[in-house]
Structures are given as structure tokens and as C-alpha cells.
Design a protein around this motif. Structure first.
Motif, PDB file in Angstrom:
ATOM      1  N   GLY A  71      -1.689   2.646  -5.594  1.00  0.00           N
ATOM      2  CA  GLY A  71      -1.431   4.038  -5.242  1.00  0.00           C
ATOM      3  C   GLY A  71      -1.854   4.975  -6.353  1.00  0.00           C
ATOM      4  O   GLY A  71      -2.942   4.830  -6.928  1.00  0.00           O
ATOM      5  N   ARG A  72      -0.991   5.956  -6.663  1.00  0.00           N
ATOM      6  CA  ARG A  72      -1.308   6.932  -7.705  1.00  0.00           C
ATOM      7  C   ARG A  72      -0.324   6.848  -8.869  1.00  0.00           C
ATOM      8  O   ARG A  72      -0.650   7.177  -9.992  1.00  0.00           O
ATOM      9  N   ASP A  73       0.914   6.438  -8.568  1.00  0.00           N
ATOM     10  CA  ASP A  73       1.968   6.450  -9.593  1.00  0.00           C
ATOM     11  C   ASP A  73       2.592   5.073  -9.776  1.00  0.00           C
ATOM     12  O   ASP A  73       3.695   4.954 -10.274  1.00  0.00           O
ATOM     13  N   THR A  74       1.898   4.031  -9.327  1.00  0.00           N
ATOM     14  CA  THR A  74       2.532   2.705  -9.354  1.00  0.00           C
ATOM     15  C   THR A  74       2.677   2.180 -10.786  1.00  0.00           C
ATOM     16  O   THR A  74       3.626   1.485 -11.105  1.00  0.00           O
TER      17      THR A  74
ATOM     18  N   GLU B 279     -11.047  17.927  -3.271  1.00  0.00           N
ATOM     19  CA  GLU B 279      -9.809  18.669  -3.053  1.00  0.00           C
ATOM     20  C   GLU B 279      -8.586  17.762  -3.260  1.00  0.00           C
ATOM     21  O   GLU B 279      -7.612  18.140  -3.901  1.00  0.00           O
ATOM     22  N   ARG B 280      -8.678  16.543  -2.723  1.00  0.00           N
ATOM     23  CA  ARG B 280      -7.548  15.602  -2.888  1.00  0.00           C
ATOM     24  C   ARG B 280      -7.369  15.219  -4.346  1.00  0.00           C
ATOM     25  O   ARG B 280      -6.266  15.119  -4.853  1.00  0.00           O
ATOM     26  N   ASP B 281      -8.490  14.995  -5.044  1.00  0.00           N
ATOM     27  CA  ASP B 281      -8.426  14.678  -6.480  1.00  0.00           C
ATOM     28  C   ASP B 281      -7.668  15.767  -7.223  1.00  0.00           C
ATOM     29  O   ASP B 281      -6.777  15.489  -8.021  1.00  0.00           O
TER      30      ASP B 281
ATOM     31  N   MET C 148       2.713   4.835   2.984  1.00  0.00           N
ATOM     32  CA  MET C 148       4.030   5.435   3.197  1.00  0.00           C
ATOM     33  C   MET C 148       3.930   6.962   3.167  1.00  0.00           C
ATOM     34  O   MET C 148       4.607   7.652   3.919  1.00  0.00           O
ATOM     35  N   TYR C 149       3.069   7.490   2.276  1.00  0.00           N
ATOM     36  CA  TYR C 149       2.849   8.945   2.269  1.00  0.00           C
ATOM     37  C   TYR C 149       2.121   9.369   3.546  1.00  0.00           C
ATOM     38  O   TYR C 149       2.350  10.455   4.082  1.00  0.00           O
ATOM     39  N   ARG C 150       1.268   8.490   4.040  1.00  0.00           N
ATOM     40  CA  ARG C 150       0.578   8.786   5.298  1.00  0.00           C
ATOM     41  C   ARG C 150       1.571   8.795   6.468  1.00  0.00           C
ATOM     42  O   ARG C 150       1.420   9.570   7.410  1.00  0.00           O
ATOM     43  N   CYS C 151       2.573   7.933   6.416  1.00  0.00           N
ATOM     44  CA  CYS C 151       3.615   7.948   7.454  1.00  0.00           C
ATOM     45  C   CYS C 151       4.374   9.273   7.409  1.00  0.00           C
ATOM     46  O   CYS C 151       4.734   9.833   8.451  1.00  0.00           O
TER      47      CYS C 151
ATOM     48  N   ALA D  72      -1.154  14.000   3.888  1.00  0.00           N
ATOM     49  CA  ALA D  72      -0.396  13.085   3.011  1.00  0.00           C
ATOM     50  C   ALA D  72      -0.523  13.544   1.567  1.00  0.00           C
ATOM     51  O   ALA D  72       0.462  13.582   0.816  1.00  0.00           O
ATOM     52  N   SER D  73      -1.725  13.928   1.170  1.00  0.00           N
ATOM     53  CA  SER D  73      -1.950  14.381  -0.201  1.00  0.00           C
ATOM     54  C   SER D  73      -1.124  15.639  -0.479  1.00  0.00           C
ATOM     55  O   SER D  73      -0.462  15.752  -1.511  1.00  0.00           O
ATOM     56  N   ALA D  74      -1.134  16.581   0.464  1.00  0.00           N
ATOM     57  CA  ALA D  74      -0.384  17.830   0.267  1.00  0.00           C
ATOM     58  C   ALA D  74       1.119  17.561   0.210  1.00  0.00           C
ATOM     59  O   ALA D  74       1.823  18.039  -0.679  1.00  0.00           O
ATOM     60  N   LEU D  75       1.615  16.754   1.144  1.00  0.00           N
ATOM     61  CA  LEU D  75       3.064  16.488   1.181  1.00  0.00           C
ATOM     62  C   LEU D  75       3.524  15.662  -0.013  1.00  0.00           C
ATOM     63  O   LEU D  75       4.671  15.774  -0.454  1.00  0.00           O
ATOM     64  N   SER D  76       2.624  14.849  -0.553  1.00  0.00           N
ATOM     65  CA  SER D  76       3.022  13.973  -1.663  1.00  0.00           C
ATOM     66  C   SER D  76       3.320  14.760  -2.942  1.00  0.00           C
ATOM     67  O   SER D  76       3.846  14.202  -3.898  1.00  0.00           O
ATOM     68  N   ALA D  77       3.006  16.055  -2.954  1.00  0.00           N
ATOM     69  CA  ALA D  77       3.340  16.882  -4.124  1.00  0.00           C
ATOM     70  C   ALA D  77       4.805  17.331  -4.086  1.00  0.00           C
ATOM     71  O   ALA D  77       5.314  17.841  -5.072  1.00  0.00           O
TER      72      ALA D  77
ATOM     73  N   ILE E 161      10.087  14.214  -1.258  1.00  0.00           N
ATOM     74  CA  ILE E 161       9.349  13.137  -0.566  1.00  0.00           C
ATOM     75  C   ILE E 161       9.007  12.033  -1.564  1.00  0.00           C
ATOM     76  O   ILE E 161       9.194  10.842  -1.297  1.00  0.00           O
ATOM     77  N   ARG E 162       8.566  12.430  -2.745  1.00  0.00           N
ATOM     78  CA  ARG E 162       8.218  11.422  -3.773  1.00  0.00           C
ATOM     79  C   ARG E 162       9.443  10.596  -4.158  1.00  0.00           C
ATOM     80  O   ARG E 162       9.369   9.378  -4.297  1.00  0.00           O
ATOM     81  N   ALA E 163      10.572  11.291  -4.356  1.00  0.00           N
ATOM     82  CA  ALA E 163      11.776  10.587  -4.803  1.00  0.00           C
ATOM     83  C   ALA E 163      12.173   9.528  -3.787  1.00  0.00           C
ATOM     84  O   ALA E 163      12.470   8.372  -4.133  1.00  0.00           O
TER      85      ALA E 163
ATOM     86  N   ARG F 237      -5.587  17.913  -6.187  1.00  0.00           N
ATOM     87  CA  ARG F 237      -4.155  17.937  -5.873  1.00  0.00           C
ATOM     88  C   ARG F 237      -3.423  16.743  -6.469  1.00  0.00           C
ATOM     89  O   ARG F 237      -2.382  16.868  -7.100  1.00  0.00           O
ATOM     90  N   ASP F 238      -3.998  15.537  -6.290  1.00  0.00           N
ATOM     91  CA  ASP F 238      -3.304  14.318  -6.742  1.00  0.00           C
ATOM     92  C   ASP F 238      -3.224  14.242  -8.273  1.00  0.00           C
ATOM     93  O   ASP F 238      -2.324  13.613  -8.822  1.00  0.00           O
ATOM     94  N   MET F 239      -4.175  14.889  -8.946  1.00  0.00           N
ATOM     95  CA  MET F 239      -4.197  14.801 -10.410  1.00  0.00           C
ATOM     96  C   MET F 239      -3.477  15.966 -11.088  1.00  0.00           C
ATOM     97  O   MET F 239      -3.131  15.876 -12.253  1.00  0.00           O
ATOM     98  N   ASN F 240      -3.290  17.054 -10.356  1.00  0.00           N
ATOM     99  CA  ASN F 240      -2.730  18.253 -11.002  1.00  0.00           C
ATOM    100  C   ASN F 240      -1.326  18.613 -10.554  1.00  0.00           C
ATOM    101  O   ASN F 240      -0.768  19.585 -11.034  1.00  0.00           O
ATOM    102  N   ARG F 241      -0.755  17.857  -9.612  1.00  0.00           N
ATOM    103  CA  ARG F 241       0.601  18.220  -9.174  1.00  0.00           C
ATOM    104  C   ARG F 241       1.588  17.998 -10.324  1.00  0.00           C
ATOM    105  O   ARG F 241       1.328  17.181 -11.237  1.00  0.00           O
ATOM    106  N   ALA F 242       2.712  18.697 -10.243  1.00  0.00           N
ATOM    107  CA  ALA F 242       3.689  18.616 -11.342  1.00  0.00           C
ATOM    108  C   ALA F 242       4.420  17.275 -11.351  1.00  0.00           C
ATOM    109  O   ALA F 242       4.693  16.705 -12.411  1.00  0.00           O
TER     110      ALA F 242
ATOM    111  N   ASP G 267       0.873  -1.167   0.000  1.00  0.00           N
ATOM    112  CA  ASP G 267       0.000   0.000   0.000  1.00  0.00           C
ATOM    113  C   ASP G 267       0.917   1.226   0.000  1.00  0.00           C
ATOM    114  O   ASP G 267       1.417   1.637   1.050  1.00  0.00           O
ATOM    115  N   THR G 268       1.171   1.786  -1.194  1.00  0.00           N
ATOM    116  CA  THR G 268       2.141   2.893  -1.265  1.00  0.00           C
ATOM    117  C   THR G 268       1.621   4.145  -0.553  1.00  0.00           C
ATOM    118  O   THR G 268       2.401   4.923  -0.018  1.00  0.00           O
ATOM    119  N   GLY G 269       0.295   4.307  -0.529  1.00  0.00           N
ATOM    120  CA  GLY G 269      -0.285   5.469   0.146  1.00  0.00           C
ATOM    121  C   GLY G 269       0.033   5.474   1.635  1.00  0.00           C
ATOM    122  O   GLY G 269       0.181   6.541   2.245  1.00  0.00           O
TER     123      GLY G 269
END
Ligand code: DC
Length: 229
Positions: A131-134, A181-183, A41-44, A101-106, A110-112, A185-190, A37-39
């Protein structure tokens, strides 16, 4: 044996609340694969931030805390999430942690960091990861790639039921707002936004039980494995 798939990798992406974890768990069980569950880890990362007085804007500082931390998973139902030796399975599942988690994952640092750890975990195959990028970043080599779309209303209702079952009541309107709001962010981050890869199996979840969604993925995995055999 023809009906025993090889240690393949199944990568499942989709927006918040599309039922990825439930489906991934069923697929993993049916195919004898482990689950990541990769999410979680972002929650951690979010929990580390909150506990150190850091917020959504402090991506670099949170990445430093993450570097010095260890995230482990232990078998169980649900799978137990251990952060620096402490079980945080429940603590990372609050609406506040979802948001943070959603905000920090941008934040690229952290992603790297987390994507690299996730790649190492699944490198040998034998995993269902979600997850989102698996499908694009963590396991682009996966034999089976899946995208699970679901309407905001359907997802809010599902989340509402989950939270109520856990004794965490929330207003449905508030969930709709949070999910939208999460959508966004998760769909529009660079960096690594949620996107469907062209070779993904798309399973519309509307009107299907998690069992039925899982069954389609299992069939695809078995068909792929028999072609490889
Ligand atoms: O899957 P989840 O809802 O537990 O994920 C929490 C947040 O973590 C999600 O809003 C975005 C982020 N995430 C991510 O950016 N990439 C992933 N592979 C998994 C989650």
C-alpha cells in the motif's frame, strides 16, 4: 529448515501503478505467505461512498458507513474482495474508484479505521502487505520493508496495458494526468503520506520484470530469515 523462512511480514509501499500487487503476489507465493492489498480496502470505502451518494468531501459520513461494513478477502486469483457479502473485486478497480479512494484516503477517520483493521489482520505475521503506509503505520515491525519507486510514464504505460487487457480502454494522456494527480495527493496529504522509510529496501522497477523485482525481495526475506534462524 534453513530454507524455510519463518512466518515473517513483508511490507511493500510505493506509488499508484508501481506494480506492487503483482510483485506482492509473487513474493507471497514464493514464501508461502498470505497477501493483504490495503488499497482494496480504501477502494471499498470509495464504492460505499459512490453507492450512498457520497463524495470526496464526505469523509466522516463514509467512515460511518465503513464502521457498519465488513470487508473480507477470499482466496483466488485475483483474490476476491467481498464487501458486505457482495463480491466487488471488479467494481472497485475502475478509474473513478481509484480517484475517489485516493481522495477519501486523506481523511483521518477513514485511515484510522482501516489501518486498525489492517494491523489486526497482519498481527500474527505471515503476510505480504502492500500500500502506501504499510512500512510506517500498519506494519512498522515488518522484517522486510520495501519501497518500489517508478516513473509516472512507466506506471501509466503499465496501467494502460492492464486496463486494455480488461477491455477498459483509456487514453494514455488521461492516465498520466490521473497518476500525477494521485501521486500529488498520496504523497502530500497530512495523515500518513506515502514516504520511504530509511530501512526500506528500494527496488527500482524500471527495466525489471515483476519476477525480477519479486526475486530481490524474496532474497532479502530469505537472508533475514536465515539470520533469525
Ligand atoms: O493501491 P491502490 O492504488 O489500490 O490504492 C488506492 C488508493 O488508496 C490510493 O490512491 C491511496 C489509498 N491508499 C492509502 O492511502 N493507503 C494505503 N495503504 C493503500 C492505499
Amino acid at each position: 529448515m534453513a530454507d524455510q523462512p519463518k512466518a515473517i511480514t513483508v511490507a511493500i509501499d510505493g506509488p499508484a501503478g508501481a506494480g506492487k500487487s503483482t510483485v506482492a503476489k509473487r513474493v507471497a507465493k514464493a514464501l508461502g505467505l498470505k497477501m493483504l492489498d490495503t488499497g482494496a480496502m480504501y477502494r471499498c470505502a470509495a464504492l460505499l461512498a459512490a453507492r450512498n451518494g457520497l463524495g470526496a468531501q464526505d469523509g466522516d459520513a463514509v467512515a460511518e458507513h465503513l464502521k457498519a461494513s465488513q470487508i473480507q478477502f477470499e482466496e483466488g486469483d485475483p483474490i476476491r474482495v467481498i464487501l458486505n457479502g457482495e463480491e466487488v473485486t471488479g467494481a472497485i478497480r475502475t478509474p473513478e474508484m481509484s480517484d475517489l479512494a485516493s481522495a477519501l484516503s486523506a481523511h483521518p477517520p477513514i485511515r484510522a479505521l482501516l489501518a486498525e483493521q489492517q494491523k489486526q489482520i497482519v498481527a500474527q505475521g505471515g503476510y505480504v502487505l502492500e500500500g502506501r503506509d504499510t512500512t510506517r503505520v500498519v506494519a512498522p515491525h515488518a522484517e522486510v520493508k520495501v519501497y518500489l519507486p517508478a516513473s509516472i510514464e512507466e506506471r501509466a504505460e503499465r496501467r494502460w496495458k492492464e486496463l486494455h487487457a480488461k477491455g477498459m480502454p483509456v487514453e494514455i494522456d488521461e492516465l498520466l494526468r490521473q497518476i500525477a494527480e494521485r501521486d500529488a495527493r498520496d504523497m502530500n496529504r497530512a495523515d500518513s503520506p506515502l514516504r520511504r522509510v530509511p530501512d526500506a529496501l528500494v527496488v527500482e522497477t524500471f527495466g525489471l520484470t515483476p519476477e525480477e523485482v519479486a526475486q530481490r525481495i524474496i532474497e532479502r526475506a530469505r537472508a533475514g530469515a536465515s539470520q533469525l534462524a
